[in-house]
Design an enzyme around this catalytic site. Structure first.
Site, PDB file in Angstrom:
ATOM      1  CD  GLU A 111       3.907  -0.754   7.274  1.00 11.63           C
ATOM      2  OE1 GLU A 111       3.225   0.006   6.552  1.00 11.63           O
ATOM      3  OE2 GLU A 111       3.429  -1.383   8.233  1.00 11.63           O
ATOM      4  CG  HIS A 169       4.023   4.417   5.406  1.00  4.85           C
ATOM      5  ND1 HIS A 169       3.160   4.880   6.374  1.00  4.85           N
ATOM      6  CD2 HIS A 169       3.581   3.169   5.100  1.00  4.85           C
ATOM      7  CE1 HIS A 169       2.248   3.949   6.628  1.00  4.85           C
ATOM      8  NE2 HIS A 169       2.482   2.896   5.863  1.00  4.85           N
ATOM      9  CG  HIS A 220      -0.290   0.052   2.534  1.00  6.70           C
ATOM     10  ND1 HIS A 220       0.038  -1.089   3.223  1.00  6.70           N
ATOM     11  CD2 HIS A 220       0.128   1.073   3.325  1.00  6.70           C
ATOM     12  CE1 HIS A 220       0.622  -0.769   4.374  1.00  6.70           C
ATOM     13  NE2 HIS A 220       0.694   0.537   4.453  1.00  6.70           N
TER      14      HIS A 220
END
Lengths: 134, 134
Positions: A130, A79, A7
């Site tokens: 991430e 992010h 994502h």
């Protein structure tokens, strides 16, 4: 090491308004809002054919995105989350290459119930990365 | 209206260092650098299984990413590009919904040789959105 983009996360000050914008203006499918007090965010997913955009609104007084929104009051890209097959192996390889892992260096269970780690944005040209084990 | 995430663009001050970081530290496949003087950028693609990350370095004195890098000297996430089937229809629908299209409002031929438009980040919570007709 890097797998799929799981994502792209966007922090917003007003989730209801952001949902309306993505759903009504951009014609995207948006999931119902989910409050995650243990992660300090309320989240929805904008579901695209090949990945998803995660819209995040701060929840509670110690939200991890509060400082970002103070700096970027209108919101902004926060992010990118990449999938990895083995998060401990990925971490060790990154540490050996001189990259910094945020926090204790031990994976935590992220908002999707899977082990995650964050890498220092200064080591990746201003982008907070991430890693999520899938 | 929104289709696939075509790419996530990251502006960097030093493309060579960024390529080394994504290739050697993150173990990603990175395409050869391509200079696009007419777009004011040098670009590489980080090829992920489901989408790509575009790393952009300014080229020339009127690069469209120069101001962004002045504000974010280390680099940062610059925009998200979504695919649309019909860019003129998408534009008209967005304008009717009160969103602003940057520039003249007419699609230009983008870095991938396809018609593109950019939407005003103030209308989308601080995120610069590119639409590309595929």
């Amino acid at each position: 090491m890097l797998g799929r983009v799981n994502h792209i996360a966007i922090a917003v000050p007003d989730l209801k308004a952001a949902v309306a914008s993505y759903r009504d203006r951009l014609g995207a499918r948006v999931s119902p809002a989910e409050s995650l007090p243990e992660h300090g965010v309320t989240v929805v997913f904008v579901e695209l054919p090949n990945t998803k955009v995660e819209l995040l609104e701060p929840l509670g007084e110690t939200s991890p995105i509060a400082a970002f929104l103070q700096k970027n009051p209108a919101g902004g890209m926060h992010h990118i989350c990449y999938e990895v097959a083995d998060i401990l192996q990925a971490r060790d390889q990154l540490l050996a290459a001189g990259a910094r892992v945020l926090g204790t260096g031990e994976p935590k269970i992220g908002a999707h119930g899977k082990p995650v780690l964050f890498l220092h944005p200064k080591d990746f040209f201003g982008t907070l990365i991430e890693l999520e084990q899938v």
